[in-house]
Design an enzyme around this catalytic site. Structure first.
Site, PDB file in Angstrom:
ATOM      1  N   GLN A 125      50.485  49.107  52.715  1.00 21.18           N
ATOM      2  CA  GLN A 125      49.334  50.014  52.726  1.00 21.18           C
ATOM      3  C   GLN A 125      48.339  49.607  53.809  1.00 21.18           C
ATOM      4  OE1 GLN A 125      48.498  49.319  48.609  1.00 21.18           O
ATOM      5  NE2 GLN A 125      48.184  47.140  48.910  1.00 21.18           N
ATOM      6  N   HIS A 152      36.140  46.166  35.782  1.00 26.29           N
ATOM      7  CA  HIS A 152      36.820  44.916  35.419  1.00 26.29           C
ATOM      8  C   HIS A 152      36.533  44.491  33.979  1.00 26.29           C
ATOM      9  CE1 HIS A 152      37.273  44.204  39.952  1.00 26.29           C
ATOM     10  NE2 HIS A 152      38.435  44.561  39.439  1.00 26.29           N
ATOM     11  N   ASP A 165      42.591  41.924  43.874  1.00 27.98           N
ATOM     12  CA  ASP A 165      41.241  41.447  44.213  1.00 27.98           C
ATOM     13  C   ASP A 165      40.770  40.354  43.259  1.00 27.98           C
ATOM     14  OD1 ASP A 165      39.850  42.850  41.886  1.00 27.98           O
ATOM     15  OD2 ASP A 165      40.718  44.564  42.923  1.00 27.98           O
ATOM     16  N   ASP A 221      46.442  46.878  36.581  1.00 22.49           N
ATOM     17  CA  ASP A 221      45.256  47.156  37.408  1.00 22.49           C
ATOM     18  C   ASP A 221      45.760  47.611  38.765  1.00 22.49           C
ATOM     19  OD1 ASP A 221      42.931  47.191  38.838  1.00 22.49           O
ATOM     20  OD2 ASP A 221      42.534  45.048  38.676  1.00 22.49           O
ATOM     21  N   SER A 222      46.139  48.867  38.830  1.00 24.03           N
ATOM     22  CA  SER A 222      46.817  49.361  40.032  1.00 24.03           C
ATOM     23  C   SER A 222      45.968  50.386  40.770  1.00 24.03           C
ATOM     24  CB  SER A 222      48.130  50.029  39.631  1.00 24.03           C
ATOM     25  OG  SER A 222      47.864  51.287  39.050  1.00 24.03           O
ATOM     26  N   THR A 223      46.495  50.831  41.893  1.00 27.81           N
ATOM     27  CA  THR A 223      45.916  51.976  42.598  1.00 27.81           C
ATOM     28  C   THR A 223      46.381  53.253  41.883  1.00 27.81           C
ATOM     29  OG1 THR A 223      47.806  51.875  44.083  1.00 27.81           O
ATOM     30  CG2 THR A 223      45.826  50.777  44.818  1.00 27.81           C
ATOM     31  N   ASP A 224      46.085  54.400  42.484  1.00 22.61           N
ATOM     32  CA  ASP A 224      46.497  55.680  41.889  1.00 22.61           C
ATOM     33  C   ASP A 224      48.029  55.760  41.814  1.00 22.61           C
ATOM     34  OD1 ASP A 224      43.814  56.375  41.934  1.00 22.61           O
ATOM     35  OD2 ASP A 224      43.966  57.477  43.819  1.00 22.61           O
TER      36      ASP A 224
END
Ligand code: AG3
Length: 284
Positions: free
Chosen positions: A35, A66, A90, A160-163
Site C-alpha cells: 500500500q 483504540h 500503528d 484492527d484493519s483497514t477497510d
C-alpha cells in the site's frame, strides 16, 4: 469554495462525504509492497497517518478508536490471557491491550512492517509499550496466521484493519471468522472494526451474519464517535464463542488501574444500546 491546497481530504465515495485536515506539510510518503503510506503534520490534530488515501489515525482522536477496540471486549471476557491482534501496525491497540494485567501474551500480526516502523518514528507514544515482554510483533499475513493456530488456544482476536479492500479484504468473511472461532477457547471473543453505522449498515449486517455462520453464538455491534473516519461515526463488532456480550465486569472497569480518555463503565453501557435503525436492521 474553500481553498483545498493545504488540506488533506479523504473523499469517501460510498457516502458522498469527506473528512479533511489542514496540513502544514507531508512528512513522509512511501509505497510499500502492500500500500501507500503517508504521514502529515496537521495544524490542529497532530500527526496524521493515511494509507491508500484513507485516514488511519490522528494524534488527537485515535484514543476513541483504540479504547473502544479493546476495553469493552477485555472487560467482557472473564480474564483474557492470550490475545492476537490482526493488523494494528500503528500499535495503538496493542498499547491498550497491554494495560490489562490479566493479559499474559499478545501477538500482533501486521502484514506491512513499514506501518509499524513509521509509527515508531512518527507516533512514538502509541509504540511505548512495544518492549513489554508480553508483546510479540510478527509481520506476516493474518489470514494464514489464524488458519495455522492450534485449536482452542486463544482468548481474544482483535481485528484492527483497514477497510475491506486491498490486503484487508479477506478479513471480513466467514472463512476467516471460522479460523478465529477454531482458535478461540470457550468464552473467547472476536472483536473487529466494523466501519460506519450510517454509511456501511449493510456491510455490518453481512459481517454479523458471517460471524454467526462461523459458529459465534452472540454478536454485538458497539457504535462510537470517531471524527477522523468517514461520517465521523464508527463501530466495532464483538462475537463470542459461548459467553454473553451484554454483561461486563463493571466493577473492574470502574476500578481500572490505568488511564483512559473515553472508556468508562457508563460509555460501555451506552455503547451496548443500539440506535433504533440498527435494532430494526438486525432485530436485536
Ligand atoms: N483502522 C482503520 C479503520 C478504517 C478507516 N477507514 C477509512 N478512513 N476510510 C486502522 C488504524 C487504527 N489502528
Amino acid at each position: 469554495m474553500p481553498q483545498s491546497a493545504n488540506w488533506f481530504i479523504e473523499a469517501h465515495q460510498a457516502s458522498g462525504s469527506s473528512v479533511g485536515y489542514r496540513v502544514e506539510e507531508r512528512l513522509h510518503v512511501e509505497k510499500t509492497p502492500f500500500q501507500t503510506i503517508e504521514i502529515y503534520q496537521t495544524t490542529d490534530w497532530g500527526k496524521l497517518m493515511v494509507i491508500d488515501d484513507c485516514v488511519m489515525l490522528t494524534d488527537r482522536d485515535n484514543f476513541l478508536y483504540h479504547e473502544m477496540m479493546t476495553h469493552p471486549a477485555l472487560f467482557t471476557h472473564s480474564g483474557a490471557r492470550r490475545v492476537v491482534i490482526i493488523g494494528g501496525g500503528d500499535c495503538g491497540t496493542l498499547r491498550e491491550v497491554l494495560r490489562h494485567g490479566e493479559v499474559e501474551q499478545v501477538t500482533q500480526v501486521e502484514i506491512d512492517e513499514r506501518v509499524t516502523r513509521l509509527a515508531e518514528r512518527y507516533f512514538p507514544e502509541l509504540c511505548q509499550a512495544n518492549d513489554d515482554p508480553r508483546a510479540k510483533l510478527l509481520f506476516s499475513d493474518g489470514i494464514a496466521y489464524m488458519a495455522g493456530l492450534p485449536e482452542v488456544s486463544l482468548d481474544m482476536v482483535i481485528v484492527d484493519s483497514t477497510d475491506p479492500a486491498g490486503p484487508a479484504a479477506g478479513l471480513f468473511n466467514a472463512s476467516f471468522y471460522a479460523s478465529c472461532y477454531r482458535a478461540l477457547r470457550h468464552g473467547g471473543i472476536l472483536v473487529q472494526q466494523s466501519e460506519s453505522p450510517i454509511a456501511h449498515l449493510e456491510l455490518i449486517g453481512t459481517m454479523r451474519s458471517a460471524m454467526r455462520s462461523a459458529g459465534f453464538s452472540k454478536v454485538k455491534t458497539l457504535p462510537f464517535p470517531q471524527p477522523c473516519y468517514p461520517t465521523g461515526w464508527w463501530s466495532c463488532t464483538m462475537a463470542s464463542r459461548g459467553g454473553d456480550l451484554a454483561l461486563f465486569r463493571e466493577d473492574d472497569a470502574k476500578l481500572r488501574t490505568f488511564p483512559t480518555r473515553y472508556y468508562n463503565p457508563g460509555i460501555h453501557r451506552g455503547a451496548l444500546a443500539l440506535p433504533q435503525f440498527m435494532c430494526e436492521a438486525w432485530s436485536e
